[in-house]
Design an enzyme around this catalytic site. Sequence first.
Site, PDB file in Angstrom:
ATOM      1  N   CYS A  38      -5.124  -5.752  -3.397  1.00 11.72           N
ATOM      2  CA  CYS A  38      -5.649  -4.399  -3.572  1.00 11.72           C
ATOM      3  C   CYS A  38      -6.431  -4.274  -4.899  1.00 11.72           C
ATOM      4  O   CYS A  38      -7.472  -4.893  -5.045  1.00 11.72           O
ATOM      5  CB  CYS A  38      -4.515  -3.378  -3.470  1.00 11.72           C
ATOM      6  SG  CYS A  38      -5.072  -1.675  -3.249  1.00 11.72           S
ATOM      7  N   HIS A  97      -2.605  -4.990   2.324  1.00 21.24           N
ATOM      8  CA  HIS A  97      -1.246  -5.142   1.787  1.00 21.24           C
ATOM      9  C   HIS A  97      -0.398  -6.016   2.709  1.00 21.24           C
ATOM     10  O   HIS A  97       0.208  -5.512   3.661  1.00 21.24           O
ATOM     11  CB  HIS A  97      -0.584  -3.774   1.615  1.00 21.24           C
ATOM     12  CG  HIS A  97      -1.068  -3.031   0.423  1.00 21.24           C
ATOM     13  ND1 HIS A  97      -0.387  -3.017  -0.771  1.00 21.24           N
ATOM     14  CD2 HIS A  97      -2.187  -2.291   0.216  1.00 21.24           C
ATOM     15  CE1 HIS A  97      -1.057  -2.290  -1.656  1.00 21.24           C
ATOM     16  NE2 HIS A  97      -2.154  -1.847  -1.072  1.00 21.24           N
ATOM     17  N   GLU A 101       2.465  -7.215   2.304  1.00 26.54           N
ATOM     18  CA  GLU A 101       3.906  -6.947   2.202  1.00 26.54           C
ATOM     19  C   GLU A 101       4.349  -5.763   3.054  1.00 26.54           C
ATOM     20  O   GLU A 101       5.545  -5.535   3.234  1.00 26.54           O
ATOM     21  CB  GLU A 101       4.281  -6.684   0.738  1.00 26.54           C
ATOM     22  CG  GLU A 101       4.081  -5.254   0.258  1.00 26.54           C
ATOM     23  CD  GLU A 101       2.631  -4.803   0.151  1.00 26.54           C
ATOM     24  OE1 GLU A 101       2.385  -3.581   0.095  1.00 26.54           O
ATOM     25  OE2 GLU A 101       1.734  -5.673   0.125  1.00 26.54           O
ATOM     26  N   ASN A 128      -4.728   0.731   1.566  1.00 25.66           N
ATOM     27  CA  ASN A 128      -4.771   1.934   0.746  1.00 25.66           C
ATOM     28  C   ASN A 128      -5.735   1.707  -0.401  1.00 25.66           C
ATOM     29  O   ASN A 128      -5.343   1.222  -1.459  1.00 25.66           O
ATOM     30  CB  ASN A 128      -3.373   2.275   0.210  1.00 25.66           C
ATOM     31  CG  ASN A 128      -3.436   3.423  -0.784  1.00 25.66           C
ATOM     32  OD1 ASN A 128      -4.351   4.229  -0.745  1.00 25.66           O
ATOM     33  ND2 ASN A 128      -2.482   3.475  -1.690  1.00 25.66           N
TER      34      ASN A 128
END
Length: 382
Positions: free
Chosen positions: A275, A359, A361, A317
């Site tokens: 990110c 992301h 994770e 995000n």
Amino acid sequence: MASSSQPRPTACLALADGSIFYGYGFGATGVTTAELCFNTAMTGYQEIMTDPSYAGQIVTFTFPHIGNTGVNPEDDETADPVAAGMVVKWDPTQPSNWRATETLSEWLAKRGRIAIGGLDTRRLTRAIRQQGAPHVALAHDPDGNFDTDALVEQARAFPGLEGLDLALDVTCAQSYRWDEMRWAWPDGYPRQTAPKHKVVAIDFGAKRNILRCLASAGCDVTVLPATATAAEVLAHEPDGVFLSNGPGDPAATGAYAVPMIKGVLEAGKPMFGICLGHQMLALALGAKTIKMNHGHHGANHPVKDNETGKVEITSMNHGFAVDSQTLPKGVIETHVSLFDGSNCGIRMEDRPVFSVQHHPEASPGPQDSFYLFERFAASMAG
């Protein structure tokens, strides 16, 4: 004939263009200003609200059933909510989940976060897509008294996220060790007791589950603040360096992060970024970043791995993106969004240095992208 009357609105969302949305408040009372974005995820509202990448933003949830599983301490990505507020279609119901420890409204109220329910979130989302992420003011008053003109002016006075370094607001105050691994039934979060690789993670606003994934991949993790220098990083003699997610304009954060990254690259250490960390790495390598119209926020984003042809369903995000047209020679674009073709990953040709915009994770696929942590561990083993 008895007259019917609607209950008086107790919350108000004012956009900088003068649009006013009325609804029913929950959580804390007061007024907050921020950029408004929308998130398309059907689950994970607690993780979203506690994701440090949402600093300076109010989140509109496109999925209507928000709050129905309550909240619990295990699902926090950081100690407290970081998003400035939330907007939902329906008022949260009482939670129905065995893991819940309190209601969403109670949790928000205790932590000073304002929320509004009862809005036409489809209309709001459409406005964001067409006009870009607006600046807004969100007010919650149980008595329903609102000065809409003043709220619009507050929205217009919000400075916006361009040129704003928010990593300093959400990074850790001092270094710490991390050994908690990914959640597993029935014991919760186990501890890493036999790590194989020593990793320094730079905290630009790190989510806890990223650190857990590093620990689960066999890493002994030391977390350093965003302002750590290359000398401070290398003093830990790491096998590899991780660059975390985070909020704000990457170009602003890069003022101090880019020199650190360049210093670590010169030392020849393997590096992995996610990110904001991905954007920081790209800037350090000579690329540029750009502000997106409304960004990518959700858990259903298809990303193509250019090198394998595989498509991963990812969580995203971000409101800024790496401009792939500015990638220098020797840096390969590894992943792209299948929504709009924007850059989602890079790697250096001649060394184990890589990063992704999404992301891995967050498990929306559910585990399509976990191989990236394993790749990082393998790069340190080699």
